[in-house]
Design a protein around this motif. Structure first.
Motif, PDB file in Angstrom:
ATOM      1  N   ILE A 177      11.015 -51.100  68.722  1.00 19.61           N
ATOM      2  CA  ILE A 177      10.458 -49.779  68.409  1.00 19.61           C
ATOM      3  C   ILE A 177      11.220 -48.728  69.208  1.00 19.61           C
ATOM      4  CG2 ILE A 177       8.387 -48.317  68.574  1.00 19.61           C
ATOM      5  CD1 ILE A 177       6.739 -50.905  68.209  1.00 19.61           C
ATOM      6  N   VAL A 178      11.410 -47.575  68.617  1.00 17.66           N
ATOM      7  CA  VAL A 178      12.046 -46.440  69.289  1.00 17.66           C
ATOM      8  C   VAL A 178      10.994 -45.355  69.509  1.00 17.66           C
ATOM      9  CG1 VAL A 178      13.699 -44.548  69.030  1.00 17.66           C
ATOM     10  CG2 VAL A 178      14.366 -46.884  68.432  1.00 17.66           C
ATOM     11  N   ALA A 179      10.932 -44.828  70.723  1.00 12.70           N
ATOM     12  CA  ALA A 179      10.050 -43.704  71.042  1.00 12.70           C
ATOM     13  C   ALA A 179      10.909 -42.520  71.469  1.00 12.70           C
ATOM     14  CB  ALA A 179       9.069 -44.082  72.144  1.00 12.70           C
ATOM     15  N   LEU A 180      10.606 -41.348  70.946  1.00  8.55           N
ATOM     16  CA  LEU A 180      11.366 -40.135  71.253  1.00  8.55           C
ATOM     17  C   LEU A 180      10.489 -39.186  72.060  1.00  8.55           C
ATOM     18  CD1 LEU A 180      13.074 -39.536  67.774  1.00  8.55           C
ATOM     19  CD2 LEU A 180      13.969 -40.789  69.748  1.00  8.55           C
ATOM     20  N   ASP A 181      10.963 -38.805  73.226  1.00  8.71           N
ATOM     21  CA  ASP A 181      10.205 -37.951  74.131  1.00  8.71           C
ATOM     22  C   ASP A 181      10.864 -36.576  74.227  1.00  8.71           C
ATOM     23  OD1 ASP A 181       8.525 -36.952  76.107  1.00  8.71           O
ATOM     24  OD2 ASP A 181       9.709 -37.818  77.734  1.00  8.71           O
ATOM     25  N   GLY A 182      10.226 -35.571  73.634  1.00  7.89           N
ATOM     26  CA  GLY A 182      10.734 -34.210  73.753  1.00  7.89           C
ATOM     27  C   GLY A 182      11.871 -33.861  72.821  1.00  7.89           C
ATOM     28  N   ILE A 183      12.058 -34.614  71.740  1.00  9.20           N
ATOM     29  CA  ILE A 183      13.095 -34.289  70.753  1.00  9.20           C
ATOM     30  C   ILE A 183      12.515 -33.240  69.807  1.00  9.20           C
ATOM     31  CG2 ILE A 183      14.603 -35.170  68.942  1.00  9.20           C
ATOM     32  CD1 ILE A 183      15.245 -36.223  71.727  1.00  9.20           C
ATOM     33  N   THR A 184      13.004 -32.007  69.893  1.00  3.31           N
ATOM     34  CA  THR A 184      12.430 -30.913  69.113  1.00  3.31           C
ATOM     35  C   THR A 184      13.272 -30.517  67.909  1.00  3.31           C
ATOM     36  OG1 THR A 184      13.503 -29.309  70.581  1.00  3.31           O
ATOM     37  CG2 THR A 184      11.243 -29.960  71.122  1.00  3.31           C
ATOM     38  N   ASP A 185      14.502 -30.989  67.833  1.00  2.00           N
ATOM     39  CA  ASP A 185      15.370 -30.654  66.700  1.00  2.00           C
ATOM     40  C   ASP A 185      15.184 -31.703  65.607  1.00  2.00           C
ATOM     41  OD1 ASP A 185      17.380 -30.064  64.902  1.00  2.00           O
ATOM     42  OD2 ASP A 185      18.868 -29.602  66.441  1.00  2.00           O
ATOM     43  N   VAL A 201      15.147 -51.370  63.155  1.00  2.00           N
ATOM     44  CA  VAL A 201      14.014 -50.951  63.994  1.00  2.00           C
ATOM     45  C   VAL A 201      12.733 -50.970  63.159  1.00  2.00           C
ATOM     46  CG1 VAL A 201      13.045 -48.992  65.268  1.00  2.00           C
ATOM     47  CG2 VAL A 201      15.456 -49.582  65.523  1.00  2.00           C
ATOM     48  N   ASP A 202      11.647 -51.402  63.792  1.00  2.00           N
ATOM     49  CA  ASP A 202      10.368 -51.495  63.077  1.00  2.00           C
ATOM     50  C   ASP A 202       9.698 -50.140  62.880  1.00  2.00           C
ATOM     51  OD1 ASP A 202      10.121 -54.440  62.825  1.00  2.00           O
ATOM     52  OD2 ASP A 202      10.158 -54.349  65.017  1.00  2.00           O
ATOM     53  N   GLY A 203      10.045 -49.167  63.692  1.00  2.00           N
ATOM     54  CA  GLY A 203       9.449 -47.848  63.536  1.00  2.00           C
ATOM     55  C   GLY A 203       9.817 -46.937  64.693  1.00  2.00           C
ATOM     56  N   VAL A 204       9.562 -45.659  64.492  1.00  2.00           N
ATOM     57  CA  VAL A 204       9.856 -44.633  65.495  1.00  2.00           C
ATOM     58  C   VAL A 204       8.561 -43.908  65.835  1.00  2.00           C
ATOM     59  CG1 VAL A 204      11.132 -42.493  65.962  1.00  2.00           C
ATOM     60  CG2 VAL A 204      12.225 -44.353  64.690  1.00  2.00           C
ATOM     61  N   VAL A 205       8.349 -43.686  67.129  1.00  2.00           N
ATOM     62  CA  VAL A 205       7.155 -42.977  67.595  1.00  2.00           C
ATOM     63  C   VAL A 205       7.564 -41.626  68.151  1.00  2.00           C
ATOM     64  CG1 VAL A 205       5.136 -43.067  69.114  1.00  2.00           C
ATOM     65  CG2 VAL A 205       6.090 -45.177  68.199  1.00  2.00           C
ATOM     66  N   VAL A 206       6.864 -40.581  67.736  1.00  2.00           N
ATOM     67  CA  VAL A 206       7.101 -39.237  68.264  1.00  2.00           C
ATOM     68  C   VAL A 206       5.769 -38.656  68.724  1.00  2.00           C
ATOM     69  CG1 VAL A 206       9.097 -38.839  66.776  1.00  2.00           C
ATOM     70  CG2 VAL A 206       6.822 -38.161  65.990  1.00  2.00           C
ATOM     71  N   PRO A 207       5.783 -37.773  69.719  1.00  2.00           N
ATOM     72  CA  PRO A 207       4.543 -37.107  70.129  1.00  2.00           C
ATOM     73  C   PRO A 207       4.036 -36.185  69.023  1.00  2.00           C
ATOM     74  CG  PRO A 207       6.243 -36.896  71.816  1.00  2.00           C
ATOM     75  CD  PRO A 207       6.916 -37.396  70.580  1.00  2.00           C
ATOM     76  N   GLN A 208       2.739 -36.002  69.001  1.00  2.00           N
ATOM     77  CA  GLN A 208       2.146 -35.141  67.979  1.00  2.00           C
ATOM     78  C   GLN A 208       2.439 -33.667  68.246  1.00  2.00           C
ATOM     79  OE1 GLN A 208      -1.957 -36.016  67.314  1.00  2.00           O
ATOM     80  NE2 GLN A 208      -2.157 -34.615  65.594  1.00  2.00           N
ATOM     81  N   ARG A 209       2.578 -33.306  69.516  1.00  2.00           N
ATOM     82  CA  ARG A 209       2.809 -31.909  69.873  1.00  2.00           C
ATOM     83  C   ARG A 209       4.166 -31.735  70.557  1.00  2.00           C
ATOM     84  NH1 ARG A 209      -1.987 -29.808  73.426  1.00  2.00           N
ATOM     85  NH2 ARG A 209      -0.827 -27.859  73.082  1.00  2.00           N
ATOM     86  N   ARG A 210       4.722 -30.536  70.397  1.00  2.00           N
ATOM     87  CA  ARG A 210       5.996 -30.175  71.018  1.00  2.00           C
ATOM     88  C   ARG A 210       7.096 -31.198  70.722  1.00  2.00           C
ATOM     89  NH1 ARG A 210       2.140 -28.802  74.784  1.00  2.00           N
ATOM     90  NH2 ARG A 210       2.392 -30.752  75.920  1.00  2.00           N
ATOM     91  N   ALA A 211       7.181 -31.608  69.492  1.00  2.00           N
ATOM     92  CA  ALA A 211       8.210 -32.568  69.072  1.00  2.00           C
ATOM     93  C   ALA A 211       8.522 -32.346  67.593  1.00  2.00           C
ATOM     94  CB  ALA A 211       7.751 -34.002  69.309  1.00  2.00           C
ATOM     95  N   ALA A 212       9.715 -32.715  67.201  1.00  2.86           N
ATOM     96  CA  ALA A 212      10.125 -32.571  65.802  1.00  2.86           C
ATOM     97  C   ALA A 212       9.355 -33.542  64.923  1.00  2.86           C
ATOM     98  CB  ALA A 212      11.626 -32.812  65.670  1.00  2.86           C
ATOM     99  N   GLY A 213       9.046 -33.090  63.726  1.00  2.87           N
ATOM    100  CA  GLY A 213       8.426 -33.946  62.732  1.00  2.87           C
ATOM    101  C   GLY A 213       9.396 -34.216  61.600  1.00  2.87           C
TER     102      GLY A 213
END
Length: 329
Positions: A177-185, A201-213
């Motif tokens: 799994i890949v987790a992205l911390d603070g990637i806003t672009d 990769v099985d999936g990518v995790v991003v924060p719900q706030r202050r992060a790119a969707g």
């Protein structure tokens, strides 16, 4: 009385046959009853606001976004999809079988190999095709470069962080799994998704706030990987990482000052979560403290840095290589 005479004289109209009447005495009450509240401006047929609303509804119907809807419905429907413009981007999206809702072509668009391929794909997949004005395409893409062609893709449906582990278990392989911390672009997110799709990769995790969707820009850069690699949104990224650790995964952070090089990572064959921070700030303090290990990518110049998409691609390649070597040993 003199006062009354002056008052009556002040309100009597010249040439009037009737004298002035002070108050209505209830005579006008009936005329004011049962009329209800004043209609809104847009509900009055001859008011300019009503004409503007009718014109807006006609434009919405022509563009395939559902005419005759109220304004609140129009706003909610706008959030239900994204637009991707540009001939190369549209061709790549169609080749990657990205779910496309509608294809929009400009009037009198110049024909070339890309537009012909787009029309072939539209016909083969029976996709809705609408011919619209350049102004409409400009509005869809917020003035971006579209080259006369735009596709509408549905808004991304995010997974839960726990579902990524279930997906890995269901596929019968070691979780990655890949987790992205603070990637806003969103372009960096799209590049990370493209690398994730290339290395299983099985999936990518991003924060719900202050992060790119997963926006149109991410769809475009991912070159179809956004349709294949699930993305989960975590309300709290640190808690999500703790959950992965409790499930048996090792959490490895990727940062420029990591004491261990990614090529020497001995945990590559274990259930793994790779965490990548932003290019400028790196990993957040709490995220860094949650990691079991911090690794780095050696580069020639200490003053240089790698963008998120390149860094995660290199790291995933090393993990895939070590897992492949271990399987063949």
């Amino acid at each position: 009385m003199a006062g009354n005479s002056r008052r009556q004289g002040a309100v009597r109209k010249p040439g009037s046959k009737k004298g002035a009447r002070v108050g209505t005495g209830g005579h006008g009450r009936q005329a004011l009853e049962a009329r209800g509240p004043t209609p809104k401006a847009e509900d009055r047929p001859y008011h300019p606001a009503a004409k503007r609303k009718a014109a807006s509804d006609r434009d919405a119907a022509k563009s395939g976004r559902g005419g005759g809807q109220g304004r609140s419905q129009g706003r909610s429907s706008a959030k239900a999809h994204e637009y991707v413009g540009g001939r190369n981007s549209v061709v790549e999206a169609l080749r990657a079988d990205i779910p496309v809702s509608t294809v929009y072509l400009s009037h009198r668009i110049d024909s070339d190999d890309r537009t012909r391929e787009i029309l072939r794909e539209v016909t083969a997949r029976s996709l809705p095709l609408l011919e619209v004005s350049k102004a409409e395409l400009d509005r869809f893409t917020d003035g971006g470069v579209h080259q006369g062609v735009v596709i509408q893709v549905p808004a991304y449906s995010y997974a839960e962080p726990e579902a990524l582990l279930d997906l890995a278990t269901g596929n019968g392989h070691t979780p990655l799994i890949v987790a992205l911390d603070g990637i806003t672009d969103p372009r960096n997110l799209g590049a990370a998704l493209r690398s994730a799709g290339a290395f299983g990769v099985d999936g990518v995790v991003v924060p719900q706030r202050r992060a790119a969707g997963v926006t149109a820009s991410a769809w475009k850069v991912s070159a179809g990987a956004a349709a294949r690699v699930p993305v989960a949104r975590a309300t709290n990224l640190v808690r999500a990482l703790e959950m992965y650790k409790q499930a048996g995964c090792f959490v490895v952070g990727l940062d420029g000052d990591g004491p261990t090089e990614i090529g020497d990572l001995e945990l590559a064959g274990d259930p793994l979560v790779l965490v990548l921070g932003s290019e400028g700030k790196g990993l957040g303090r709490l995220v860094r403290e949650t990691c079991d290990l911090i690794v780095s990518i050696p580069i020639a110049a200490a003053t240089e840095s790698l963008n998120a998409g390149t860094a995660i691609g290199i790291a995933l390649y090393e993990v895939a290589r070590k897992r492949r070597d271990a399987a063949s040993a």
